[in-house]
Motif scaffolding. Sequence first.
Motif, PDB file in Angstrom:
ATOM      1  N   ARG A  46       1.014  -1.265  -0.001  1.00 36.45           N
ATOM      2  CA  ARG A  46       0.174  -0.126   0.021  1.00 36.45           C
ATOM      3  C   ARG A  46       0.852   1.196   0.190  1.00 36.45           C
ATOM      4  NH1 ARG A  46      -1.382  -0.288   4.915  1.00 36.45           N
ATOM      5  NH2 ARG A  46      -0.551   1.530   5.827  1.00 36.45           N
ATOM      6  N   ILE A  47       0.638   2.109  -0.730  1.00 35.48           N
ATOM      7  CA  ILE A  47       1.410   3.337  -0.897  1.00 35.48           C
ATOM      8  C   ILE A  47       0.300   4.531  -0.253  1.00 35.48           C
ATOM      9  CG2 ILE A  47       2.208   5.333  -2.303  1.00 35.48           C
ATOM     10  CD1 ILE A  47       2.934   3.163  -4.314  1.00 35.48           C
ATOM     11  N   ASP A  48       0.879   5.157   1.047  1.00 36.54           N
ATOM     12  CA  ASP A  48      -0.009   6.344   1.363  1.00 36.54           C
ATOM     13  C   ASP A  48       0.289   7.549   1.283  1.00 36.54           C
ATOM     14  OD1 ASP A  48      -1.256   3.968   2.817  1.00 36.54           O
ATOM     15  OD2 ASP A  48       0.001   4.509   4.563  1.00 36.54           O
ATOM     16  N   ALA A  49       1.660   7.831   0.901  1.00 38.39           N
ATOM     17  CA  ALA A  49       2.417   9.008   0.343  1.00 38.39           C
ATOM     18  C   ALA A  49       3.527   9.042  -0.348  1.00 38.39           C
ATOM     19  CB  ALA A  49       2.499   9.980   1.778  1.00 38.39           C
ATOM     20  N   ILE A  50       3.969   9.979  -1.032  1.00 33.43           N
ATOM     21  CA  ILE A  50       5.226   9.991  -1.809  1.00 33.43           C
ATOM     22  C   ILE A  50       5.741  11.528  -1.623  1.00 33.43           C
ATOM     23  CG2 ILE A  50       6.447   9.818  -4.055  1.00 33.43           C
ATOM     24  CD1 ILE A  50       4.130   7.890  -4.959  1.00 33.43           C
ATOM     25  N   ALA A  51       6.951  11.504  -1.510  1.00 27.86           N
ATOM     26  CA  ALA A  51       7.498  13.081  -1.053  1.00 27.86           C
ATOM     27  C   ALA A  51       8.875  13.165  -1.644  1.00 27.86           C
ATOM     28  CB  ALA A  51       7.354  13.487   0.182  1.00 27.86           C
ATOM     29  N   PRO A  52       9.224  14.429  -2.441  1.00 33.49           N
ATOM     30  CA  PRO A  52       8.381  15.318  -2.810  1.00 33.49           C
ATOM     31  C   PRO A  52       7.533  14.782  -3.951  1.00 33.49           C
ATOM     32  CG  PRO A  52      10.461  15.595  -3.437  1.00 33.49           C
ATOM     33  CD  PRO A  52      10.751  14.439  -2.566  1.00 33.49           C
ATOM     34  N   ASP A  53       6.527  15.633  -4.394  1.00 33.09           N
ATOM     35  CA  ASP A  53       5.654  15.291  -5.589  1.00 33.09           C
ATOM     36  C   ASP A  53       6.458  15.492  -6.824  1.00 33.09           C
ATOM     37  OD1 ASP A  53       3.532  14.933  -4.077  1.00 33.09           O
ATOM     38  OD2 ASP A  53       3.001  17.034  -3.914  1.00 33.09           O
ATOM     39  N   VAL A  54       7.505  16.326  -6.924  1.00 37.57           N
ATOM     40  CA  VAL A  54       8.093  16.807  -8.022  1.00 37.57           C
ATOM     41  C   VAL A  54       9.576  16.632  -8.002  1.00 37.57           C
ATOM     42  CG1 VAL A  54       8.496  18.353  -9.915  1.00 37.57           C
ATOM     43  CG2 VAL A  54       6.295  18.124  -8.977  1.00 37.57           C
ATOM     44  N   ALA A  57      15.626  13.825 -12.145  1.00 35.35           N
ATOM     45  CA  ALA A  57      16.057  12.338 -12.149  1.00 35.35           C
ATOM     46  C   ALA A  57      17.300  12.571 -11.307  1.00 35.35           C
ATOM     47  CB  ALA A  57      16.399  11.959 -13.368  1.00 35.35           C
ATOM     48  N   GLY A  58      17.416  11.464 -10.362  1.00 35.81           N
ATOM     49  CA  GLY A  58      18.579  11.529  -9.505  1.00 35.81           C
ATOM     50  C   GLY A  58      18.365  11.893  -8.034  1.00 35.81           C
ATOM     51  N   ILE A  79       9.220   4.385 -11.040  1.00 30.74           N
ATOM     52  CA  ILE A  79       8.730   5.585 -11.412  1.00 30.74           C
ATOM     53  C   ILE A  79       8.208   5.672 -13.054  1.00 30.74           C
ATOM     54  CG2 ILE A  79       8.859   8.044 -11.337  1.00 30.74           C
ATOM     55  CD1 ILE A  79      10.323   7.557  -8.697  1.00 30.74           C
ATOM     56  N   GLY A  80       7.185   5.688 -13.269  1.00 34.83           N
ATOM     57  CA  GLY A  80       7.045   5.576 -14.682  1.00 34.83           C
ATOM     58  C   GLY A  80       7.635   4.264 -15.214  1.00 34.83           C
ATOM     59  N   ALA A  81       8.361   4.127 -16.077  1.00 37.68           N
ATOM     60  CA  ALA A  81       8.774   2.905 -16.787  1.00 37.68           C
ATOM     61  C   ALA A  81      10.240   2.673 -16.328  1.00 37.68           C
ATOM     62  CB  ALA A  81       8.757   3.013 -18.296  1.00 37.68           C
ATOM     63  N   SER A  82      10.728   3.718 -15.338  1.00 38.61           N
ATOM     64  CA  SER A  82      12.053   3.529 -14.890  1.00 38.61           C
ATOM     65  C   SER A  82      12.338   2.752 -13.485  1.00 38.61           C
ATOM     66  CB  SER A  82      12.621   5.063 -14.735  1.00 38.61           C
ATOM     67  OG  SER A  82      12.698   5.741 -16.064  1.00 38.61           O
ATOM     68  N   GLY A  83      13.458   2.187 -13.269  1.00 37.56           N
ATOM     69  CA  GLY A  83      13.459   1.380 -12.151  1.00 37.56           C
ATOM     70  C   GLY A  83      14.130   2.351 -11.039  1.00 37.56           C
ATOM     71  N   CYS A  84      13.784   2.030  -9.861  1.00 37.76           N
ATOM     72  CA  CYS A  84      14.614   2.746  -8.911  1.00 37.76           C
ATOM     73  C   CYS A  84      15.327   2.010  -8.120  1.00 37.76           C
ATOM     74  CB  CYS A  84      13.415   3.501  -7.799  1.00 37.76           C
ATOM     75  SG  CYS A  84      12.404   4.530  -8.805  1.00 37.76           S
ATOM     76  N   ALA A  85      16.706   2.583  -7.447  1.00 35.65           N
ATOM     77  CA  ALA A  85      17.493   1.724  -6.437  1.00 35.65           C
ATOM     78  C   ALA A  85      16.791   2.361  -5.120  1.00 35.65           C
ATOM     79  CB  ALA A  85      18.710   2.169  -6.488  1.00 35.65           C
ATOM     80  N   TRP A  86      16.629   1.420  -3.974  1.00 37.89           N
ATOM     81  CA  TRP A  86      16.327   1.929  -2.678  1.00 37.89           C
ATOM     82  C   TRP A  86      17.223   1.584  -1.794  1.00 37.89           C
ATOM     83  CZ3 TRP A  86      15.607  -1.769   1.169  1.00 37.89           C
ATOM     84  CH2 TRP A  86      15.178  -2.773   0.420  1.00 37.89           C
ATOM     85  N   TRP A  87      17.928   2.078  -0.854  1.00 35.85           N
ATOM     86  CA  TRP A  87      18.704   1.940  -0.073  1.00 35.85           C
ATOM     87  C   TRP A  87      18.642   2.500   1.468  1.00 35.85           C
ATOM     88  CZ3 TRP A  87      19.185   5.967  -3.859  1.00 35.85           C
ATOM     89  CH2 TRP A  87      18.913   7.206  -3.114  1.00 35.85           C
TER      90      TRP A  87
END
Length: 103
Positions: A46-54, A57-58, A79-87
Motif C-alpha cells: 500500500r502506498i500512503d504518500a510520496i514526497a516530494p511530488d516533483v 532524475a537522481g 517511477i513510470g517505466a524507470s526502475g529505482c534503487a532503494w537504500w
Amino acid sequence: MSGSVGELLVLVPAGAVTGPISVTVGSQSVANSTDFVVDQNAQQPRIDAIAPDVVNAGATVTVTGGSLYPIPYQTTARIGASGCAWWGAAFVDERAHLVGALQ
C-alpha cells in the motif's frame, strides 16, 4: 511458468515456505544467498504518500505505506517505466518508509 533468457515468472506453490530459491537449467543449478520470504498472512503493498511530488532524475523520493517489505532483490519500485534503487528503510508501527532514487 513463463520467462525469457533473463527472467522467469513462476507461481509460488501452496505449502511453500521461506527459504532460498534455486533454478536448474539442464544439469546446472544456482540458488540465491538470501531467503525468499513466504508469508501466508501477507497483505498487498500500500502506498500512503510520496514526497516530494516533483523531482529531477537522481533526486531522492520517499514512499510511505504499508506491507512494502524492503528486502534486497525481492522489492522493486518504479517511477513510470524507470526502475529505482532503494537504500534505506524504516518501520513505524505497520507503516514502512522506503527511500530511493530514480535511476
